[in-house]
Enzyme design. Structure first.
Site, mmCIF file in Angstrom:
data_model
loop_
_atom_site.group_PDB
_atom_site.id
_atom_site.type_symbol
_atom_site.label_atom_id
_atom_site.label_comp_id
_atom_site.label_asym_id
_atom_site.label_seq_id
_atom_site.Cartn_x
_atom_site.Cartn_y
_atom_site.Cartn_z
ATOM 1 N N GLU A 325 0.824 -1.209 0.000
ATOM 2 C CA GLU A 325 0.000 0.000 0.000
ATOM 3 C C GLU A 325 0.860 1.261 0.000
ATOM 4 O O GLU A 325 0.564 2.226 -0.701
ATOM 5 C CB GLU A 325 -0.951 -0.022 1.208
ATOM 6 N N GLU A 328 2.202 1.566 -3.389
ATOM 7 C CA GLU A 328 1.164 2.055 -4.299
ATOM 8 C C GLU A 328 0.965 3.558 -4.116
ATOM 9 O O GLU A 328 0.827 4.299 -5.098
ATOM 10 C CB GLU A 328 -0.163 1.310 -4.040
ATOM 11 N N CYS A 345 -8.610 -1.899 3.667
ATOM 12 C CA CYS A 345 -8.555 -3.048 4.587
ATOM 13 C C CYS A 345 -9.908 -3.426 5.150
ATOM 14 O O CYS A 345 -10.101 -4.529 5.636
ATOM 15 C CB CYS A 345 -7.647 -2.739 5.772
ATOM 16 N N SER A 365 -7.334 1.889 -2.797
ATOM 17 C CA SER A 365 -6.118 1.134 -3.042
ATOM 18 C C SER A 365 -6.517 -0.223 -3.589
ATOM 19 O O SER A 365 -7.529 -0.804 -3.187
ATOM 20 C CB SER A 365 -5.360 0.955 -1.724
ATOM 21 N N LYS A 404 -15.854 -9.548 7.170
ATOM 22 C CA LYS A 404 -14.765 -10.402 6.671
ATOM 23 C C LYS A 404 -15.317 -11.716 6.130
ATOM 24 O O LYS A 404 -14.710 -12.344 5.273
ATOM 25 C CB LYS A 404 -13.754 -10.683 7.786
ATOM 26 N N GLU A 407 -16.147 -10.769 2.710
ATOM 27 C CA GLU A 407 -14.923 -10.591 1.918
ATOM 28 C C GLU A 407 -14.344 -11.941 1.502
ATOM 29 O O GLU A 407 -13.966 -12.150 0.350
ATOM 30 C CB GLU A 407 -13.883 -9.805 2.725
ATOM 31 N N GLU A 412 -13.275 -12.823 -6.036
ATOM 32 C CA GLU A 412 -11.903 -12.382 -6.341
ATOM 33 C C GLU A 412 -10.890 -13.012 -5.384
ATOM 34 O O GLU A 412 -9.689 -12.998 -5.646
ATOM 35 C CB GLU A 412 -11.777 -10.856 -6.207
ATOM 36 N N CYS A 549 -11.161 -1.545 14.050
ATOM 37 C CA CYS A 549 -11.512 -2.958 14.266
ATOM 38 C C CYS A 549 -11.733 -3.282 15.737
ATOM 39 O O CYS A 549 -12.443 -4.233 16.063
ATOM 40 C CB CYS A 549 -10.411 -3.856 13.722
#
Lengths: 622, 164
Positions: A325, A328, A345, A365, A404, A407, A412, A549
């Site tokens: 990151e 990037e 994230c 990102s 999560k 996710e 992907e 979190c």
């Protein structure tokens, strides 16, 4: 009643209506006599900003209600729909109290504190009213408490026990019994809903999403999505904040324990586990430890005892995320890429952008989250190194998060039809698993996670706090741009619970504007500013949940703001306790080794294939 | 409550919204009423379009619309049957009439048959107690209806609308 009869014995000229009015007037005049305390002007000076609650003098501040002032003084008034930090709705009537001079009981959550009020919080009338309310709530509540996911943590059960309600007067099933299991993250059981509305308030006020609302009217009212569809096709972003505030089992996480336990017993599977940075500072609360304890070592031991063959630390892949990151970001800055860049994230944040602000998808990102990066390297590099087929590795992650689960199920996040992360457990689910196996974190010797994904810097550890990703990225980006380490590694400006934090830093002559937001209603503010032309921001960190979190939707239920603060502070304590070498992601030796042996360089072809992803607009009803 | 996915009325919806360019949440009920007047009902498209227009989450609009009895989410059939469920009609057997109607049409109250011909709703009392059990078909009163008379009655009206 006829006029004639009513006027009996009275002057015929006085009509009944006039008489009625006169009577009302009389009672009005009478009132002060029977109730001397309402003569505010004559109240002793001591009552200027205080009232009497159960005989105790309770002082209050402007804006206080009977409830807030009493709670602060240590007088307990039970509540059900009350939500700290939100305006009260007074809908459940559970917090009713008796105020001298008021004919009816009043809800203490909405009744403003006034000088000289005389309040009784547990008079016979009040207690009876509360028992009636519980009785009515139980009348249409399914009685499957033993099988309910909230059987040890149900507010309704707790209140019924507290009030010694032991018998059901009647049972009438609610007209709607939908069980909505369509979301990979959240299960909705409308039959268990007590209509307190807390979930609706957090969805709207904290997250600015409003995926759920009240539907219908009267006895048929339910909490549901638009058109009462499954949560999976709604605008729900899977954050799970609603599951934290739900008093019953009406909203809870999708349980993945059964699948994990089955895998642990399957001899053909190698079961590995990763645990997120914020879990170690919250799991203790569910395991009988005081808040603010880092239970990392004992938790790793417990995971091994449960049968996980290899235990990895998601803070390792947080360091890996920072490598990618920060690279990037530096690349975007130096090559005229799209700015500001947003962190990626927090999976609920990603879904939020895809759903509500698809025009900003290119600002995100492309880095996968630490969970997903770890999942990818486990099923490729590690599986190959261990000579295990990827499909024979069962990869579990312990996350503070319900999103999560979503996710991990994204197409992907895997290859050749094999998922990178096979199951996600929340902090709460892990606590249940520990309980089931009678593993007490207090009794376990600490151990360290396994190589090659066990080393972490504390830059990776603070990923669990709002501002942590930004701070970790700034530490590494500074080093990447200048070739030397920043003298001061503490970017205190981006720390803490505030909803939006901003900071400007000059790195080798480049002026960088950063912003950090937690909870999506705050993210929305920043997005709207940018939409309206704000251009001084280059790097923006967003975490979906309050405090990051540590306040995640998979964490221990009903956290107060101070609970979240304690967890957050603990992460920074851990960071402070390490030497400078262990506070920088790019100095993580195992991360370096992974690049040397397998990935090549950050943003290189292998990284691109395994550690980066892409996003889709989600045209759902919203 | 199920909501029609039909998008055929989008021009009507947009023309209502165009009359209220600066509408806010405060005008929600007005917009719902006017769109229903223009389209005959509120479709998903209508609810989502109103939400975008006044920048209000669709879940809240759906909540308001389902709160009030005046809003319907399916177009009425070409033959709209209102069945009286008042006390006198109930005593004279309107429940059996209702069950037969439901069985014959294959849809529930406040729904429309798939071919768009029939819809029906229950009413409290239409004030024709002397003629119980009573129903109204497209505004016409039909007295002393029996379950046995329902199939013939439906056939009669189907033929009438199909002839048009």
């Amino acid at each position: 009643m006829s006029k004639k009869k009513h006027a009996d014995g009275k002057p015929a000229a006085e009509p009944a209506e006039d008489k009625k009015m006169a009577e009302e007037k009389k009672t009005e005049e009478k009132k002060p006599e029977s109730n001397p305390t309402v003569k505010v002007a004559e109240a002793p000076k001591a009552f200027e900003n205080s009232m009497l609650v159960d005989g105790h003098v309770v002082t209050f501040e402007p804006g206080d209600t009977i409830l807030t002032a009493s709670l602060r003084t240590g007088i307990h008034i039970p509540t059900l729909c009350y939500l700290e930090g939100f305006s009260a709705t007074g809908s459940c009537r559970f917090c009713v109290v008796e105020v001298e001079g008021r004919p009816a009981l009043v809800p203490s959550c909405t009744y403003p504190a006034e000088p000289g009020l005389k309040v009784q919080t547990h008079s016979a009338r009040v207690v009876e009213a509360r028992r009636t309310i519980i009785g009515l709530l139980l009348a249409d509540h399914p009685g499957d408490c033993l099988a309910c996911v909230r059987s040890d943590s149900c507010r309704l059960q707790e209140l019924a026990a507290e009030l010694d309600v032991r018998q059901r007067r009647s049972y009438t099933a609610r007209p709607h019994h939908e069980l909505d299991t369509a979301s990979p993250s959240i299960v909705r059981e409308t039959s268990k809903c007590v209509l307190c509305g807390k979930c609706i308030r957090v969805c709207e006020d904290v997250q600015g999403v409003s995926a759920i609302g009240f539907i219908g009217r009267g006895a048929e009212t339910i909490v549901g999505t638009v058109f009462n569809q499954g949560m999976n096709v709604s605008s729900c972003i899977n954050c799970g904040q609603c599951t934290l505030v739900c008093p019953t089992g009406a909203l809870h996480e999708q349980r993945d324990l059964t699948r994990v336990v089955a895998a642990l017993r399957d001899p053909t599977k190698t079961v590995v586990v990763q645990h997120a940075p914020s879990v170690s500072v919250s799991i203790g609360e569910l395991a009988g430890l005081p808040p603010g304890i880092d239970a990392d070592g004992p938790m790793v031991t417990a995971l091994r005892r449960l049968g996980f063959k290899y235990v990895f630390d998601t803070s390792f892949s947080a360091d890996l995320t920072i490598m990618e990151e920060a690279s990037e970001f530096v690349h975007r800055v130096s090559h005229g890429g799209i700015l500001p860049m947003f962190t990626s994230c927090s999976p609920a944040w990603i879904k939020f952008v895809e759903t509500f602000y698809p025009e900003f998808m290119h600002n995100l990102s492309t880095c996968k989250s630490p969970q997903a990066m770890m999942g990818a390297v486990i099923k490729t590099y590690w599986a190959k190194r261990m000579d295990i087929k990827p499909e024979d590795v069962f990869s579990v992650s312990i996350m503070p998060c319900t999103a999560k689960k979503f996710e991990a199920a994204r197409p992907e996040m895997g290859r050749d039809g094999v998922r990178d992360v096979d199951a996600v457990l929340t902090t709460r689910e892990l606590a249940r698993l520990l309980k089931q196996h009678n593993l007490n974190l207090r009794d376990l010797e600490p151990t360290v996670p396994d190589s090659p994904f066990g080393e972490r810097s504390t830059a990776g550890k603070i990923f669990g706090a709002s501002g942590g990703v930004m701070e970790a990225a700034l530490r590494t980006a500074y080093s990447m741009i200048t070739g030397e380490e920043a003298k001061n590694l503490d970017f205190v400006e981006v720390r803490g619970l505030s909803g939006i934090k901003e900071y400007r830093i000059n790195v080798a002559g480049i002026d960088v504007g950063v912003a950090v937001a937690n909870s999506l209603s705050n993210a929305r503010k920043i997005l709207e500013q940018i939409k309206n032309g704000r251009s001084d921001l280059h790097f923006v960190e967003i975490m979906s949940c309050p405090g990051g979190c540590v306040g995640g939707g998979g964490q221990p239920l009903a956290p107060s703001r101070s609970d979240i603060k304690i967890r957050l502070d603990k992460l920074y304590d851990i960071d402070k306790s390490e030497s400078a070498n262990h506070r920088l992601s790019h100095l993580n030796q195992e991360v370096k080794k992974l690049y040397d042996e397998f990935l090549g360089t950050p943003l290189g072809p292998m990284s691109h294939e395994l550690l980066h992803t892409h996003y889709h607009a989600r045209p759902v009803a919203r | 409550m199920d909501v029609s996915t039909d998008t055929a009325n989008s021009a009507e919806i947009q023309s209502v919204l165009a009359r209220y360019p600066d509408a806010t949440e405060d005008q929600l009920i007005t917009l719902l009423q006017e769109v229903q007047d223009a389209c005959g009902y509120l479709s998903r498209d209508a609810i989502l379009s109103i939400g975008r227009h006044i920048d209000m989450p669709a879940s809240r609009i759906y909540g308001v619309a389902t709160f009030y009895n005046q809003f319907r989410f399916y177009p009425l059939g070409r033959v709209h049957i209102q069945i009286c469920r008042g006390t006198a009609c109930h005593v004279k057997g309107s429940k059996a009439v209702l069950d037969t109607l439901q069985g014959e049409l294959g849809v529930g109250a406040n729904q429309t048959t798939r071919d768009g011909v029939f819809s029906f709703e229950e009413l409290a009392c239409i004030g024709a107690c002397g003629l119980a059990p009573a129903i109204m078909v497209n505004g016409e009163l039909r007295a002393k209806v029996t379950p046995e008379s329902i199939p013939g009655l439906l056939k009669e009206y189907r033929e009438k609308v199909e002839a048009v």
